[in-house]
Design a protein around this motif. Structure first.
Motif, PDB file in Angstrom:
ATOM      1  N   LYS A   1      40.005   8.307  -5.217  1.00  0.00           N
ATOM      2  CA  LYS A   1      39.344   7.957  -3.966  1.00  0.00           C
ATOM      3  C   LYS A   1      39.721   6.528  -3.618  1.00  0.00           C
ATOM      4  N   ASN A   2      40.076   6.291  -2.353  1.00  0.00           N
ATOM      5  CA  ASN A   2      40.435   4.946  -1.919  1.00  0.00           C
ATOM      6  C   ASN A   2      39.178   4.170  -1.586  1.00  0.00           C
ATOM      7  N   GLU A   3      38.931   3.088  -2.314  1.00  0.00           N
ATOM      8  CA  GLU A   3      37.725   2.311  -2.094  1.00  0.00           C
ATOM      9  C   GLU A   3      38.066   0.841  -1.966  1.00  0.00           C
ATOM     10  N   VAL A   4      37.140   0.119  -1.331  1.00  0.00           N
ATOM     11  CA  VAL A   4      37.238  -1.325  -1.206  1.00  0.00           C
ATOM     12  C   VAL A   4      35.907  -1.912  -1.648  1.00  0.00           C
ATOM     13  N   GLU A   5      35.960  -2.783  -2.623  1.00  0.00           N
ATOM     14  CA  GLU A   5      34.757  -3.398  -3.149  1.00  0.00           C
ATOM     15  C   GLU A   5      34.754  -4.886  -2.828  1.00  0.00           C
ATOM     16  N   GLN A   6      33.654  -5.350  -2.244  1.00  0.00           N
ATOM     17  CA  GLN A   6      33.523  -6.766  -1.948  1.00  0.00           C
ATOM     18  C   GLN A   6      32.419  -7.381  -2.806  1.00  0.00           C
ATOM     19  N   SER A   7      32.617  -8.648  -3.157  1.00  0.00           N
ATOM     20  CA  SER A   7      31.570  -9.384  -3.861  1.00  0.00           C
ATOM     21  C   SER A   7      31.628 -10.854  -3.481  1.00  0.00           C
ATOM     22  N   PRO A   8      30.473 -11.533  -3.436  1.00  0.00           N
ATOM     23  CA  PRO A   8      29.145 -10.942  -3.568  1.00  0.00           C
ATOM     24  C   PRO A   8      28.734 -10.227  -2.280  1.00  0.00           C
ATOM     25  N   GLN A   9      27.632  -9.499  -2.334  1.00  0.00           N
ATOM     26  CA  GLN A   9      27.112  -8.871  -1.114  1.00  0.00           C
ATOM     27  C   GLN A   9      26.460  -9.909  -0.219  1.00  0.00           C
ATOM     28  N   ASN A  10      25.768 -10.850  -0.842  1.00  0.00           N
ATOM     29  CA  ASN A  10      25.096 -11.926  -0.123  1.00  0.00           C
ATOM     30  C   ASN A  10      25.431 -13.251  -0.787  1.00  0.00           C
ATOM     31  N   LEU A  11      25.565 -14.272   0.038  1.00  0.00           N
ATOM     32  CA  LEU A  11      25.909 -15.591  -0.490  1.00  0.00           C
ATOM     33  C   LEU A  11      25.250 -16.652   0.373  1.00  0.00           C
ATOM     34  N   THR A  12      24.494 -17.525  -0.295  1.00  0.00           N
ATOM     35  CA  THR A  12      23.900 -18.667   0.396  1.00  0.00           C
ATOM     36  C   THR A  12      24.491 -19.942  -0.185  1.00  0.00           C
ATOM     37  N   ALA A  13      24.947 -20.826   0.667  1.00  0.00           N
ATOM     38  CA  ALA A  13      25.594 -22.056   0.213  1.00  0.00           C
ATOM     39  C   ALA A  13      25.044 -23.234   1.002  1.00  0.00           C
ATOM     40  N   GLN A  14      25.187 -24.403   0.421  1.00  0.00           N
ATOM     41  CA  GLN A  14      24.854 -25.622   1.116  1.00  0.00           C
ATOM     42  C   GLN A  14      26.082 -26.110   1.889  1.00  0.00           C
ATOM     43  N   GLU A  15      25.814 -26.725   3.004  1.00  0.00           N
ATOM     44  CA  GLU A  15      26.911 -27.280   3.807  1.00  0.00           C
ATOM     45  C   GLU A  15      27.812 -28.152   2.935  1.00  0.00           C
ATOM     46  N   GLY A  16      29.105 -27.965   3.071  1.00  0.00           N
ATOM     47  CA  GLY A  16      30.070 -28.745   2.310  1.00  0.00           C
ATOM     48  C   GLY A  16      30.603 -28.051   1.076  1.00  0.00           C
ATOM     49  N   GLU A  17      29.923 -27.016   0.625  1.00  0.00           N
ATOM     50  CA  GLU A  17      30.357 -26.328  -0.587  1.00  0.00           C
ATOM     51  C   GLU A  17      31.626 -25.515  -0.348  1.00  0.00           C
ATOM     52  N   PHE A  18      32.354 -25.297  -1.439  1.00  0.00           N
ATOM     53  CA  PHE A  18      33.534 -24.430  -1.446  1.00  0.00           C
ATOM     54  C   PHE A  18      33.069 -23.008  -1.713  1.00  0.00           C
ATOM     55  N   ILE A  19      33.524 -22.079  -0.878  1.00  0.00           N
ATOM     56  CA  ILE A  19      33.035 -20.699  -0.943  1.00  0.00           C
ATOM     57  C   ILE A  19      34.182 -19.757  -1.241  1.00  0.00           C
ATOM     58  N   THR A  20      33.921 -18.778  -2.083  1.00  0.00           N
ATOM     59  CA  THR A  20      34.906 -17.738  -2.372  1.00  0.00           C
ATOM     60  C   THR A  20      34.264 -16.373  -2.216  1.00  0.00           C
ATOM     61  N   ILE A  21      34.931 -15.514  -1.475  1.00  0.00           N
ATOM     62  CA  ILE A  21      34.522 -14.114  -1.305  1.00  0.00           C
ATOM     63  C   ILE A  21      35.659 -13.255  -1.823  1.00  0.00           C
ATOM     64  N   ASN A  22      35.303 -12.224  -2.574  1.00  0.00           N
ATOM     65  CA  ASN A  22      36.300 -11.410  -3.254  1.00  0.00           C
ATOM     66  C   ASN A  22      36.374  -9.997  -2.705  1.00  0.00           C
ATOM     67  N   CYS A  23      37.574  -9.420  -2.807  1.00  0.00           N
ATOM     68  CA  CYS A  23      37.815  -8.055  -2.353  1.00  0.00           C
ATOM     69  C   CYS A  23      38.749  -7.377  -3.341  1.00  0.00           C
ATOM     70  N   SER A  24      38.339  -6.221  -3.847  1.00  0.00           N
ATOM     71  CA  SER A  24      39.181  -5.456  -4.773  1.00  0.00           C
ATOM     72  C   SER A  24      39.406  -4.064  -4.209  1.00  0.00           C
ATOM     73  N   TYR A  25      40.587  -3.533  -4.478  1.00  0.00           N
ATOM     74  CA  TYR A  25      40.919  -2.206  -3.987  1.00  0.00           C
ATOM     75  C   TYR A  25      41.556  -1.405  -5.099  1.00  0.00           C
ATOM     76  N   SER A  26      41.748  -0.103  -4.855  1.00  0.00           N
ATOM     77  CA  SER A  26      42.016   0.775  -5.992  1.00  0.00           C
ATOM     78  C   SER A  26      43.476   1.172  -6.174  1.00  0.00           C
ATOM     79  N   VAL A  27      44.222   1.299  -5.098  1.00  0.00           N
ATOM     80  CA  VAL A  27      45.609   1.732  -5.250  1.00  0.00           C
ATOM     81  C   VAL A  27      46.495   0.873  -4.350  1.00  0.00           C
ATOM     82  N   GLY A  28      47.771   1.176  -4.321  1.00  0.00           N
ATOM     83  CA  GLY A  28      48.692   0.370  -3.555  1.00  0.00           C
ATOM     84  C   GLY A  28      48.388   0.358  -2.069  1.00  0.00           C
ATOM     85  N   ILE A  29      48.575  -0.806  -1.469  1.00  0.00           N
ATOM     86  CA  ILE A  29      48.286  -0.956  -0.050  1.00  0.00           C
ATOM     87  C   ILE A  29      49.488  -1.544   0.665  1.00  0.00           C
TER      88      ILE A  29
END
Lengths: 114, 108
Positions: B1-29
């Motif tokens: 099954k072709n799926e896309v997973e994101q993390s985190p679902q929710n993110l709260t940060a303070q102004e100025g912070e460095f933010i990273t959002i992740n995305c993983s997938y299952s097969v070749g794209i």
């Protein structure tokens, strides 16, 4: 550049009625996409066109849904008859060259079926 | 099954912070998209990647084809970055699959 234009912005209608959503893509864009967004399922690609021809309609949920693109500057998404579970935000987008290029989205149509 | 997973679902940060959002997938794209959806509902395409890294202002997107993973970074975050960030992948063929989105809130 006017961007992708969708109408209406909001539509409230009763179950069983026909609903027609409209989209004008950016001039010169050869691809047009219709999406649906719900809380439960997120964004889903319903159908897309290349040069006015439907390429992939595998995302269209049921036969009640149909989409047309009679010319390069206009497309419609029709639901007949409508059902409450069709309530969602419907987005139209266009791009220069398909699924591997950035897409420009319209503001969406918020559809509520009572 | 072709799926896309994101993390985190929710993110709260303070102004100025460095933010990273992740995305993983299952097969070749063939391509991966990052989209931004503002509280008003409008959707903007931020990046389209098939390899490497792209940068636009304070936003950086990377993709690792071998790991089947992409990251979206925001440097010096600002309250106006508050939005939902959505990853979408185009699997070979015509399939475009969306992640559930990451809700980002940046506090001043």
């Amino acid at each position: 550049d006017a961007g992708v234009i969708q109408s209406p912005r909001h539509e409230v209608t009763e179950m069983g009625q026909e609903v027609t959503l409209r989209c004008k893509p950016i001039s010169g864009h050869d691809y047009l996409f219709w999406y649906r967004q719900t809380m439960m399922r997120g964004l889903e690609l319903l159908i897309y066109f290349n040069n006015n021809v439907p390429i992939d309609d595998s995302g269209m949920p049921e036969d009640r849904f149909s989409a047309k693109m009679p010319n390069a500057s206009f497309s419609t998404l029709k639901i007949q008859p409508s059902e409450p579970r069709d309530s969602a935000v419907y987005f139209c987008a266009s791009s220069l060259a398909g699924l591997d290029q950035p897409q420009h989205f319209g503001d969406g149509t918020r559809l509520s079926i009572l | 099954k072709n799926e896309v997973e994101q993390s985190p679902q929710n993110l709260t940060a303070q102004e100025g912070e460095f933010i990273t959002i992740n995305c993983s997938y299952s097969v070749g794209i063939s391509a991966l998209h990052w989209l931004q959806q503002h509280p008003g509902g409008g959707i903007v395409s931020l990046f389209m990647l098939s390899s490497g890294k792209k940068k636009h202002g304070r936003l950086i997107a990377t993709i690792n084809i071998q790991e089947k993973h992409s990251s979206l970074h925001i440097t010096a975050s600002h309250p106006r970055d508050s939005a939902v960030y959505i990853c979408a992948v185009r699997y070979y063929g015509n399939k475009l699959v969306f992640g559930a989105g990451t809700i980002l809130r940046v506090k001043s």
